[in-house]
Design an enzyme around this catalytic site. Structure first.
Site, PDB file in Angstrom:
ATOM      1  N   CYS A  25       5.631   0.550  11.069  1.00  0.00           N
ATOM      2  CA  CYS A  25       6.730   1.152  10.311  1.00  0.00           C
ATOM      3  C   CYS A  25       7.470   2.217  11.114  1.00  0.00           C
ATOM      4  CB  CYS A  25       6.187   1.773   9.032  1.00  0.00           C
ATOM      5  SG  CYS A  25       4.526   1.278   8.654  1.00  0.00           S
ATOM      6  N   ALA A  76       0.826  -1.213   0.000  1.00  0.00           N
ATOM      7  CA  ALA A  76       0.000   0.000   0.000  1.00  0.00           C
ATOM      8  C   ALA A  76       0.858   1.260   0.000  1.00  0.00           C
ATOM      9  CB  ALA A  76      -0.939  -0.001   1.204  1.00  0.00           C
ATOM     10  N   THR A 124       8.317  -6.885 -13.753  1.00  0.00           N
ATOM     11  CA  THR A 124       7.640  -8.184 -13.813  1.00  0.00           C
ATOM     12  C   THR A 124       6.898  -8.413 -12.514  1.00  0.00           C
ATOM     13  OG1 THR A 124       9.492  -8.968 -15.107  1.00  0.00           O
ATOM     14  CG2 THR A 124       8.015 -10.653 -14.199  1.00  0.00           C
TER      15      THR A 124
HETATM   16  N1  PLP Z   1      -2.075   2.770   5.042  1.00  0.00           N
HETATM   17  C1  PLP Z   1      -2.463   2.383   6.258  1.00  0.00           C
HETATM   18  C2  PLP Z   1      -3.692   2.982   6.851  1.00  0.00           C
HETATM   19  C3  PLP Z   1      -1.724   1.417   6.957  1.00  0.00           C
HETATM   20  O1  PLP Z   1      -2.135   1.025   8.172  1.00  0.00           O
HETATM   21  C4  PLP Z   1      -0.562   0.880   6.364  1.00  0.00           C
HETATM   22  C5  PLP Z   1       0.275  -0.098   7.092  1.00  0.00           C
HETATM   23  O2  PLP Z   1       0.272  -0.162   8.301  1.00  0.00           O
HETATM   24  C6  PLP Z   1      -0.221   1.308   5.079  1.00  0.00           C
HETATM   25  C7  PLP Z   1      -0.989   2.258   4.442  1.00  0.00           C
HETATM   26  C8  PLP Z   1       0.995   0.755   4.381  1.00  0.00           C
HETATM   27  O3  PLP Z   1       0.798  -0.588   4.062  1.00  0.00           O
HETATM   28  P1  PLP Z   1       1.990  -1.482   3.473  1.00  0.00           P
HETATM   29  O4  PLP Z   1       2.631  -2.148   4.640  1.00  0.00           O
HETATM   30  O5  PLP Z   1       1.311  -2.456   2.574  1.00  0.00           O
HETATM   31  O6  PLP Z   1       2.907  -0.585   2.751  1.00  0.00           O
END
Ligand code: PLP
Length: 369
Positions: A320, A69, A233
């Site tokens: 993160c 994401a 890919t």
């Molecule tokens: N958006 C939200 C609301 C999230 O909670 C997260 C991950 O915690 C992300 C985006 C990012 O997701 P990804 O780990 O797939 O990059």
């Protein structure tokens, strides 16, 4: 071991894993290759995409697969704004870092407005109405906040943004997909992002849905794969696994919600009644999958390690940023209280969580007093 960090990532589901393994054995060819094996892999991708569209009831979107994401959010924001030299971008101060930092990087060229949140973690729709101007090109507002679980009123946001046809709406639905039944129509959202590993699928895949007619510009350069918007890919089996996760879990959203709500009520009622614990998660318009608390006398990191000693795993914030030990941005925005923002922990639940696990967690937390 008891896992309470489902908001960070989820374990892969057996059926999804099986679909992944099967596809990676049989459809390993590059789906862009012209030969039979390539065409076969491409057919799997087309089938998976059509299954996803059907399951989500989407009629007018295309889907660009990404690695997660974070990448999808970057592609949406940077790809959409690339052709514009100026204009207003509206977002909130509680977006995930992959939106917040991406939009921050555009501040030199664009007029960026960060909507504040109330002490419940919700934006005020009047603030959005006031911020909207004729030169607003993009609005990016998350559906479910990943830190405290506040649910933004996307239905009303759609109505407000609709009155400014030059403005496009992007919604991060990562923490809502498969957890909350949407009260808005995804077909009304110009762009939205999701991540498979938050929905019992593998890591390494996510996606951006883009409504037909919304023009994205390239931010990556390479082949013409995925219309050149995300060249490289891609792994057919990750896409097959994504379709399996969505097909399996999206229809169970309501059933799982009801189950998790009972756990959420048990957990937050107990924690709210304990002197010394502040529950940051709001009482209403909230996802039952997230319970965020602060124990102002103890640092979040210390609480995480106390629970870890009992083999219980929670996080201090979004996974993160949790190693950085900075005040949690969402909790700070809600409370304006540095102490609460550095002593918060996030407990995230699942349909896999049991009542016994929640009761054990409460007991271990109460040992801190
Ligand atoms: N958006 C939200 C609301 C999230 O909670 C997260 C991950 O915690 C992300 C985006 C990012 O997701 P990804 O780990 O797939 O990059």
């Amino acid at each position: 071991m008891t896992y309470f960090d489902y908001g960070a990532t989820t374990p892969i589901d057996n059926d999804v894993l099986e679909a992944y393994i099967k596809a990676s054995k049989h459809f390993f060819a590059n789906s862009s290759s012209l030969h039979f094996l390539g065409k076969e892999a491409n057919q799997m991708v087309l089938q998976a995409t059509s299954d996803i569209m059907r399951t989500l009831g989407l009629k007018n979107h295309k889907l660009i697969y990404t690695s997660c994401a974070t990448e999808a959010n970057n592609l949406a924001i940077l790809g959409y704004t690339k052709a514009s030299k100026k204009g207003r971008i509206i977002t909130t101060c509680v977006e995930h870092a992959s939106i917040y930092q991406t939009i921050k990087s555009l501040e030199e060229s664009f007029d960026v407005v960060y909507l504040p949140v109330s002490n419940t973690g919700h934006i005020n729709l009047d603030d959005l109405k006031q911020a909207m101007t004729q030169d607003t090109i993009l609005v990016s507002i998350m559906w479910v906040n990943n830190i405290v679980g506040s649910i933004m009123d996307i239905k009303q946001v759609i109505e407000i943004v609709k009155q400014f046809p030059q403005a496009k709406l992007h919604v991060d639905i990562v923490q809502g997909l498969g957890k909350i039944v949407p009260d808005f129509d995804l077909n009304d959202v110009d762009m939205f992002t999701f991540s498979t590993h938050k929905l019992y699928g593998p890591k390494g895949v996510g996606g951006l849905f883009v409504k037909h007619g919304v023009t994205l510009h390239k931010i990556f350069y390479g082949s013409e794969a995925q219309n050149g918007l995300r060249p490289g890919t891609f792994d057919t089996s990750l896409i097959v696994a994504t379709a399996k996760s969505i097909k399996k879990f999206y229809p169970l959203t309501s059933e799982h919600y009801t189950y998790v709500l009972a756990l959420f009520n048990l957990l937050q009622d107990k924690l709210r009644s304990q002197f010394g614990i502040v529950v940051n998660t709001p009482r209403a318009n909230v996802s039952p999958y997230v319970v965020n608390i602060s124990i102002p006398s103890i640092k979040g990191e210390t609480i995480v390690h106390h629970l870890e000693a009992a083999k219980m795993y929670v996080s201090t914030g979004s996974a993160c940023s949790s190693k950085l030990q900075k005040p949690e941005r969402t909790v700070l925005a809600m409370t304006n209280d540095n102490r609460l923002a550095t002593s918060s922990i996030r407990i995230t639940l699942s349909h896999l969580t049991t009542k016994d696990e929640v009761e054990a967690l409460i007991n271990i937390l109460l040992q801190l007093f």
